[in-house]
Design a protein around this motif. Structure first.
Motif, mmCIF file in Angstrom:
data_model
loop_
_atom_site.group_PDB
_atom_site.id
_atom_site.type_symbol
_atom_site.label_atom_id
_atom_site.label_comp_id
_atom_site.label_asym_id
_atom_site.label_seq_id
_atom_site.Cartn_x
_atom_site.Cartn_y
_atom_site.Cartn_z
ATOM 1 N N SER A 176 108.745 35.418 15.484
ATOM 2 C CA SER A 176 108.427 36.586 16.303
ATOM 3 C C SER A 176 106.899 36.404 16.767
ATOM 4 O O SER A 176 106.493 36.986 17.541
ATOM 5 N N LEU A 177 106.576 34.997 16.781
ATOM 6 C CA LEU A 177 105.175 34.765 17.105
ATOM 7 C C LEU A 177 104.875 34.971 18.721
ATOM 8 O O LEU A 177 104.067 35.439 18.977
ATOM 9 N N SER A 178 106.030 34.449 19.411
ATOM 10 C CA SER A 178 105.713 34.688 20.938
ATOM 11 C C SER A 178 105.551 36.223 21.126
ATOM 12 O O SER A 178 104.889 36.579 22.136
ATOM 13 N N ARG A 179 106.670 36.868 20.438
ATOM 14 C CA ARG A 179 106.265 38.677 20.789
ATOM 15 C C ARG A 179 104.880 39.110 20.538
ATOM 16 O O ARG A 179 104.807 40.182 20.942
ATOM 17 N N VAL A 180 104.335 38.452 19.622
ATOM 18 C CA VAL A 180 103.047 38.770 19.276
ATOM 19 C C VAL A 180 102.129 38.727 20.221
ATOM 20 O O VAL A 180 101.212 39.649 20.758
ATOM 21 N N PHE A 181 102.079 37.659 20.919
ATOM 22 C CA PHE A 181 101.256 37.386 22.125
ATOM 23 C C PHE A 181 101.619 38.300 23.215
ATOM 24 O O PHE A 181 100.822 38.860 23.786
ATOM 25 N N ASP A 182 102.944 38.714 23.520
ATOM 26 C CA ASP A 182 103.292 39.478 24.510
ATOM 27 C C ASP A 182 102.659 40.772 24.249
ATOM 28 O O ASP A 182 102.849 41.611 24.951
ATOM 29 N N LEU A 183 102.289 41.144 23.123
ATOM 30 C CA LEU A 183 101.956 42.517 22.848
ATOM 31 C C LEU A 183 100.539 42.825 23.520
ATOM 32 O O LEU A 183 100.051 44.030 23.689
ATOM 33 N N VAL A 184 99.708 41.861 23.944
ATOM 34 C CA VAL A 184 98.501 41.727 24.330
ATOM 35 C C VAL A 184 98.472 41.772 25.981
ATOM 36 O O VAL A 184 99.092 41.114 26.688
ATOM 37 N N ARG A 185 97.648 42.900 26.458
ATOM 38 C CA ARG A 185 97.828 43.004 27.968
ATOM 39 C C ARG A 185 96.494 42.187 28.493
ATOM 40 O O ARG A 185 95.670 41.774 27.680
ATOM 41 N N PRO A 186 96.790 41.981 29.792
ATOM 42 C CA PRO A 186 95.731 40.964 30.432
ATOM 43 C C PRO A 186 94.086 41.712 30.233
ATOM 44 O O PRO A 186 94.120 42.832 30.268
ATOM 45 N N GLY A 187 93.012 40.760 29.612
ATOM 46 C CA GLY A 187 92.034 41.108 29.471
ATOM 47 C C GLY A 187 91.834 41.636 27.969
ATOM 48 O O GLY A 187 90.843 41.797 27.529
ATOM 49 N N GLY A 188 93.097 41.690 27.306
ATOM 50 C CA GLY A 188 93.164 42.212 25.761
ATOM 51 C C GLY A 188 92.993 40.780 24.867
ATOM 52 O O GLY A 188 92.983 39.517 25.270
ATOM 53 N N TRP A 189 92.984 40.931 23.613
ATOM 54 C CA TRP A 189 92.518 40.018 22.717
ATOM 55 C C TRP A 189 93.519 39.902 21.501
ATOM 56 O O TRP A 189 94.007 41.013 21.151
ATOM 57 N N LEU A 190 93.801 38.614 21.150
ATOM 58 C CA LEU A 190 94.574 38.595 19.742
ATOM 59 C C LEU A 190 93.717 37.797 18.589
ATOM 60 O O LEU A 190 93.031 36.939 19.147
ATOM 61 N N LEU A 191 93.535 38.527 17.606
ATOM 62 C CA LEU A 191 92.693 38.126 16.483
ATOM 63 C C LEU A 191 93.858 37.864 15.282
ATOM 64 O O LEU A 191 94.361 38.713 14.769
ATOM 65 N N TYR A 192 93.784 36.851 14.958
ATOM 66 C CA TYR A 192 95.019 36.187 13.885
ATOM 67 C C TYR A 192 94.251 35.457 12.833
ATOM 68 O O TYR A 192 93.583 34.521 13.147
ATOM 69 N N GLU A 193 94.419 36.061 11.659
ATOM 70 C CA GLU A 193 94.037 35.221 10.397
ATOM 71 C C GLU A 193 95.068 35.372 9.293
ATOM 72 O O GLU A 193 95.273 36.292 8.850
ATOM 73 N N THR A 194 95.336 34.109 8.840
ATOM 74 C CA THR A 194 96.706 34.344 7.662
ATOM 75 C C THR A 194 96.191 32.766 6.993
ATOM 76 O O THR A 194 95.397 31.927 7.313
#
Ligand SMILES: C[S@@+](CC[C@H](N)C(=O)[O-])C[C@H]1O[C@@H](n2cnc3c(N)ncnc32)[C@H](O)[C@@H]1O
Length: 173
Positions: free
Chosen positions: A98-116
């Motif tokens: 599902s990783l590519s879908r996680v990136f797709d959730l972000v709209r232009p100008g938005g951020w992904l913060l991922y820590e695992t």
């Protein structure tokens, strides 16, 4: 009382990154668990908290600025097809398909913060299943073209206990 996943203090790294985000934006806490990051964001941001664990999301319903969704993120039906938000937070959860879908959730100008957790964590404890561990450079390689990488780090942490971790702060352009 049953302990839910993630009912400890928020991650310090995520807390500091979330503090940089403007008030009033739309956020998703993906696989939120007991919602330590949802609770951190809710005073300032509008949060959709998602987890398949009913007791986790139920504990968050009723909080101001929080909507909850009980859903499985690992079936062929992705429950967030129509969603685009300003901030996606993922903490201690990784499901490679599902990783590519996680990136797709972000709209232009938005951020992904991922820590695992990342590969090699098995020598320190759980999770140890490679399916749940980010390979070296895997998050970087998954970033769609045009995104800005503000921070990427992968390695051993000692505090609060030794673990192999990965952190990514990236902005959709
Ligand atoms: C280790 S906990 C992390 C919770 C939270 N993100 C945190 O850091 O405090 C992992 C969470 O992922 C959720 N999870 C695992 N598999 C899932 C799936 N297929 N769909 C949705 N949530 C899932 C679990 O229910 C659990 O709450």
């Amino acid at each position: 009382m049953t302990r839910l996943h993630g009912d400890e203090s928020p991650s310090r790294w995520l807390a500091s990154r979330i503090a940089d985000q403007p008030d009033g934006i739309q956020a998703i806490d993906l696989a939120c668990g007991a919602g330590r990051h949802t609770r951190l964001m809710a005073p300032r941001l509008h949060v959709l908290a998602i987890d398949r664990d009913t007791s986790a999301v139920t504990s968050l319903s009723g909080l101001a600025n929080v909507r909850v969704l009980c859903a499985d993120l690992e079936t062929s039906i992705w429950p967030l097809n129509d969603h685009k938000v300003d901030l996606v937070v993922v903490s201690n959860y990784f499901w490679r398909p599902s990783l590519s879908r996680v990136f797709d959730l972000v709209r232009p100008g938005g951020w992904l913060l991922y820590e695992t957790f990342s590969e090699g964590n098995g020598q320190y404890g759980k999770p140890s299943n490679p399916d749940f561990l980010v390979r070296k450079g895997e998050l970087l390689a998954a970033i769609p073209p045009g995104w800005i990488i503000h921070e990427h780090w992968q390695g051993l942490i000692e505090d609060p206990k030794p673990a192999m971790r990965v952190r990514l702060a990236a902005e959709c352009r």
